[in-house]
Design an enzyme around this catalytic site. Structure first.
Site, short mmCIF file in Angstrom:
data_model
loop_
_atom_site.label_atom_id
_atom_site.label_comp_id
_atom_site.label_asym_id
_atom_site.label_seq_id
_atom_site.Cartn_x
_atom_site.Cartn_y
_atom_site.Cartn_z
N THR A 11 11.48 9.51 -31.04
CA THR A 11 12.60 10.19 -31.93
C THR A 11 12.54 9.55 -33.31
OG1 THR A 11 13.87 10.10 -29.86
CG2 THR A 11 15.10 10.15 -31.85
N LYS A 49 17.16 16.92 -31.84
CA LYS A 49 17.65 15.60 -30.79
C LYS A 49 18.69 14.94 -31.67
CE LYS A 49 16.44 11.82 -28.61
NZ LYS A 49 16.93 11.63 -27.31
N LYS A 56 20.29 3.35 -33.63
CA LYS A 56 19.11 4.10 -34.39
C LYS A 56 19.41 5.60 -34.30
CE LYS A 56 14.59 5.75 -33.27
NZ LYS A 56 13.50 6.00 -32.26
P1 NAD Z 1 9.39 1.01 -26.45
O1 NAD Z 1 9.77 0.17 -27.63
O2 NAD Z 1 9.58 0.80 -25.06
O3 NAD Z 1 7.74 1.67 -26.51
C1 NAD Z 1 7.34 2.15 -27.78
C2 NAD Z 1 5.82 1.65 -27.54
O4 NAD Z 1 5.02 1.93 -28.75
C3 NAD Z 1 5.68 0.01 -27.45
O5 NAD Z 1 4.91 -0.43 -26.37
C4 NAD Z 1 5.13 -0.55 -28.75
O6 NAD Z 1 3.93 -1.46 -28.62
C5 NAD Z 1 4.21 0.98 -28.98
N1 NAD Z 1 3.68 0.74 -30.53
C6 NAD Z 1 4.55 0.56 -31.63
N2 NAD Z 1 3.59 0.63 -32.71
C7 NAD Z 1 2.37 1.05 -32.21
C8 NAD Z 1 1.14 1.59 -32.90
N3 NAD Z 1 0.99 1.34 -34.29
N4 NAD Z 1 -0.01 1.86 -31.90
C9 NAD Z 1 0.17 1.76 -30.74
N5 NAD Z 1 1.40 1.64 -30.17
C10 NAD Z 1 2.49 1.23 -30.74
O7 NAD Z 1 10.35 2.33 -26.87
P2 NAD Z 1 10.73 3.55 -25.65
O8 NAD Z 1 12.23 3.35 -25.01
O9 NAD Z 1 9.62 4.03 -24.94
O10 NAD Z 1 11.02 4.74 -26.86
C11 NAD Z 1 10.15 5.49 -27.31
C12 NAD Z 1 10.55 6.65 -28.21
O11 NAD Z 1 11.56 7.36 -27.55
C13 NAD Z 1 11.71 6.01 -29.18
O12 NAD Z 1 11.39 6.86 -30.32
C14 NAD Z 1 12.91 6.38 -28.54
O13 NAD Z 1 14.11 6.31 -29.69
C15 NAD Z 1 12.74 7.52 -27.82
N6 NAD Z 1 13.57 7.71 -26.58
C16 NAD Z 1 13.85 6.59 -25.63
C17 NAD Z 1 14.83 6.72 -24.65
C18 NAD Z 1 15.18 5.55 -23.75
O14 NAD Z 1 15.98 5.76 -22.97
N7 NAD Z 1 14.31 4.48 -23.89
C19 NAD Z 1 15.27 8.08 -24.26
C20 NAD Z 1 14.86 9.19 -25.25
C21 NAD Z 1 14.29 9.02 -26.40
#
Ligand code: NAD
Length: 302
Positions: free
Chosen positions: A96, A171, A246
């Protein structure tokens, strides 16, 4: 079966890859945090140690990253996706992120001959695990149709929202509506109680009246009224204050570029900021009720 490159194996990316593997695909995964790669390898992801390795030979690459800045690094950065993927590989960013970065990535992909789709999701960690996420896709008709076939094992609903950036737009606006409705629900819940209404009685009335809304039915912020509410659980996060903050911030960023004033979104953003400043960013976003009534039932007491 397909070869899928996956970048970002966090709270969402981890369980999403599990469903792709269950559908018979090979998933080559990379994350900057080695522990995340190791955890994903536990359910069958092939551990890779760079973006270059993860995208090699892939039919499609997904990214699931925290924010726009991370998506920019992953796609545009040195050693990133555009440097290493084949232009025949379809690229889908499911993070997102802000609308401007999403359209910038589309443009950059097009300039380099790549097919790119923005495809954020709704449904949280539980939806990721259950394979019931809602995907909102933005991009060219053919690219979106092709992406859908790979997305199916992870999704309950798949929408083609429109052209470049339309997935992110849908979204962002959806979550902004959710946050504004939530602010109404917490204020309503407090005032109803002050008037002497029993929470469960007011809830039953509002849910079949014009005050009804998704956060009212799903997150009613008083313990013992709705099973799915974080209030039953000392406001332990289902959807954290940080994430909601966010997402409303993304709406406000977009509003600035589009020249619109969103006064309700600004208000709820400042309330979420207050919760974070108070050290409660990890609590569920419905803990925002604590800024209307600091003695609201179920709030953790320090
Ligand atoms: P998270 O922080 O748990 O996971 C993100 C991952 O990306 C981490 O493991 C991080 O190490 C990795 N990362 C960051 N920079 C990187 C790079 N340069 N190369 C490779 N890996 C890299 O976040 P999440 O909860 O999995 O959310 C991911 C996305 O989904 C976000 O944008 C969030 O807003 C969206 N989202 C989350 C939820 C939720 O409930 N958690 C729901 C809907 C949408």
């Amino acid at each position: 079966m397909a070869v899928i490159g996956w970048i970002g194996l966090g709270r969402m990316g981890g369980p999403m890859t599990k469903n792709l593997i269950a559908a018979g695909h090979t998933v080559n995964g990379f994350d900057v945090v080695p522990a995340a790669v190791e955890a994903a390898a536990g359910h069958g992801v092939v551990a890779k140690s760079s973006i270059a390795e993860a995208v090699e030979g892939a039919d499609i690459v997904f990214s699931m990253l925290p924010k726009g800045e991370h998506a920019k690094t992953v796609y545009l950065g040195e050693g990133g996706v555009f440097d290493n993927a084949s232009t025949s590989t379809l690229l889908v960013d499911s993070s997102t992120i802000d609308f401007d970065t999403a359209t910038e990535l589309h443009q950059a992909a097009r300039d380099r001959g790549f097919k790119f789709v923005d495809g954020p999701v709704s449904g949280g960690v539980s939806g990721a695990a259950a394979g019931t996420l809602t995907f909102m896709l933005g991009g060219d008709d053919v690219d979106v149709e092709n992406a859908k076939t790979f997305i199916e094992p992870m999704a309950g609903n798949i929408f083609h929202a429109g052209g470049e950036g339309a997935g992110q737009a849908a979204k962002i606006v959806n979550n902004m509506l959710l946050a504004i409705s939530l602010q109404g629900v917490v204020e309503g819940a407090v005032l109803a109680q002050r008037f002497g209404l029993k929470p469960e009685v007011f809830y039953d009335i509002a849910k079949v009246s014009s005050g009804d809304s998704w956060p009212l039915r799903t997150w009613y912020p008083v313990p013992g009224v709705v099973d799915t509410a974080a209030a039953n659980n000392n406001f332990e996060a289902g959807f954290s204050t940080m994430l909601m903050h966010k997402d409303v911030g993304l709406a406000l960023d977009g509003a600035k570029t589009q020249g619109v004033t969103l006064s309700a979104a600004e208000l709820v953003y400042s309330r979420l900021q207050q919760l974070i400043d108070d050290g409660n960013g990890d609590l569920d976003c419905s803990a925002i009720i604590g800024l209307v009534d600091e003695n609201a039932e179920g709030l953790p007491q320090d």
